[in-house]
Write a protein that holds these residues in place. Sequence first.
Motif, short mmCIF file in Angstrom:
data_model
loop_
_atom_site.label_atom_id
_atom_site.label_comp_id
_atom_site.label_asym_id
_atom_site.label_seq_id
_atom_site.Cartn_x
_atom_site.Cartn_y
_atom_site.Cartn_z
N ASP A 67 67.62 66.88 -9.27
CA ASP A 67 68.96 66.66 -9.82
C ASP A 67 69.92 67.77 -9.43
N VAL A 68 69.45 69.03 -9.50
CA VAL A 68 70.30 70.17 -9.12
C VAL A 68 70.70 70.06 -7.65
N ARG A 69 69.77 69.67 -6.82
CA ARG A 69 70.08 69.57 -5.39
C ARG A 69 71.07 68.43 -5.12
N ARG A 70 70.91 67.32 -5.80
CA ARG A 70 71.88 66.23 -5.62
C ARG A 70 73.28 66.66 -6.04
N GLN A 71 73.37 67.37 -7.17
CA GLN A 71 74.68 67.84 -7.64
C GLN A 71 75.30 68.81 -6.63
N ARG A 72 74.46 69.68 -6.09
CA ARG A 72 74.97 70.68 -5.15
C ARG A 72 75.45 70.03 -3.85
N VAL A 73 74.69 69.09 -3.34
CA VAL A 73 75.08 68.41 -2.10
C VAL A 73 76.39 67.65 -2.32
N ALA A 74 76.52 66.96 -3.45
CA ALA A 74 77.76 66.23 -3.75
C ALA A 74 78.94 67.18 -3.85
N ASN A 124 76.33 59.74 -2.51
CA ASN A 124 76.06 60.03 -3.93
C ASN A 124 75.15 61.25 -4.11
N GLY A 125 75.39 62.26 -3.31
CA GLY A 125 74.61 63.50 -3.43
C GLY A 125 73.28 63.46 -2.72
N ASN A 126 72.92 62.33 -2.14
CA ASN A 126 71.69 62.22 -1.37
C ASN A 126 71.99 62.31 0.11
N ILE A 172 74.43 76.50 4.21
CA ILE A 172 72.98 76.68 4.20
C ILE A 172 72.34 75.88 3.07
N ASP A 173 73.02 75.78 1.93
CA ASP A 173 72.48 74.96 0.83
C ASP A 173 72.28 73.52 1.26
N VAL A 174 73.26 72.95 1.95
CA VAL A 174 73.16 71.56 2.37
C VAL A 174 72.12 71.40 3.48
N ILE A 175 72.07 72.35 4.41
CA ILE A 175 71.05 72.30 5.46
C ILE A 175 69.66 72.34 4.85
N PRO A 227 63.93 79.62 -7.54
CA PRO A 227 64.98 79.92 -6.56
C PRO A 227 66.03 78.83 -6.44
N PHE A 228 65.68 77.56 -6.72
CA PHE A 228 66.67 76.50 -6.55
C PHE A 228 67.81 76.63 -7.56
N LEU A 229 67.61 77.40 -8.64
CA LEU A 229 68.69 77.58 -9.62
C LEU A 229 69.86 78.36 -9.04
N ASP A 230 69.65 79.03 -7.92
CA ASP A 230 70.74 79.72 -7.24
C ASP A 230 71.78 78.72 -6.72
N LEU A 231 71.39 77.45 -6.65
CA LEU A 231 72.33 76.42 -6.21
C LEU A 231 73.42 76.17 -7.23
N LEU A 232 73.13 76.46 -8.50
CA LEU A 232 74.09 76.19 -9.56
C LEU A 232 75.25 77.17 -9.50
N ALA A 233 76.41 76.71 -9.94
CA ALA A 233 77.59 77.57 -9.97
C ALA A 233 77.43 78.66 -11.03
N SER A 234 77.98 79.83 -10.76
CA SER A 234 77.95 80.93 -11.73
C SER A 234 78.88 80.62 -12.89
N PRO A 235 78.59 81.15 -14.07
CA PRO A 235 79.47 80.95 -15.23
C PRO A 235 80.88 81.46 -14.94
N PRO A 236 81.90 80.82 -15.53
CA PRO A 236 83.30 81.21 -15.24
C PRO A 236 83.58 82.68 -15.49
#
Length: 364
Positions: free
Chosen positions: A297-304, A349-351, A272-275, A28-37
């Motif tokens: 790593d995915v979560r740090r990127q998303r928070v940043a 730094n994303g943390n 909600i992702d950041v919360i 489920p955490f992969l939903d944090l990633l951006a969708s392809p262009p």
Amino acid sequence: MSNDDDDYPDPSPEELGIGALLDEGPEPFLDLLASPPDEMEELLPLMPQRTAAPQTWVVTVADAKFHWYDLVAGFPEVPDIRDPVGRHLRRMQFDLEATSEKRLIYFAVNRPRVRFDTARSTSWAFFSLKLTVPLLVGPEEKKESLTIELEVPFAATLKKPSVAMTDRFITLNWGGLVEALSIHDVLQRYENNLNYATEVQYVGQTKDPRGRLARARLMPVQRVHQKFGEDNDMLLLIQRMNVEVMSADGDPAELEVNQNPVAADVLLKDRIDVIECALIRYFEGPEMHGRTDKEADVRRQRVAEVALTNNLESFRIDLRLEESGKYHDLYSRHAGTSRNHILDCTIVNGNVQITRVPDKTARS
């Protein structure tokens, strides 16, 4: 990032009793990633218009509800809705299934095992609706009892209900109405002397087109259930969050241009992702025990990313509920017991860096 063997060992799906059912989709955490262009191209005209001024957020709990996860974790048959307990189970299933379409926060929590003692009888007080119910508490099945004062429902045709018990449910037949309450419904609804706090084991987000949480097919949650299920009951505390945005430019979610469903959902997803990431760090600790390096790593990127696109400087999460009893005392291995978890958060730094507001300050 630690992968300590003591933290949530990885039983096979077959050991969990779910086998290939969990091969339905990605973590489920992969939903944090951006969708392809190419997937986003047709949605670009509907994407939200951002504002330039710095933002701070105040996050509060709009509503919260416990669901007894053990009742769905064993893949039960479809409940018989002609039976009061069956109707109770089906309502819970409907509620859980509906959360998969919403961006809500959930905690997978443990409480000591409690059951109704069917070997003993209930008893009534004289001239009142005070009902004493026998209990078995903990893996050692210590004998306890709980006295609850009932109120006659509007649809009742009897002044005092007939009572039936199984180990998990009590049914109250009022003639024109039959109520079915689980043991955890009773413990939440009525004052009692069982002084147990609720331990947060895992934090997640309900949004999932596959609806795996409601069908007990989400591997991380099933892993928690497998590890702690023998001596504890496991529940899901599902919370709808309210986010107040303070900024010189106002809340971008209130701009007329952002009222379309795509823009509204993108802005809500940011929040909600950041919360979720902040609450994972708070309750599960900086090491995020049991989670992979890739997820961290995915979560740090998303928070940043969210901090950058929203000019987010800081935010506060206030988990207090106006009407709550000691059942809502939450703790974890990394967070002390309290009903007043208030967290001041900054992003570096994303943390998410978290400072807990002391309880005395929280109550003032």
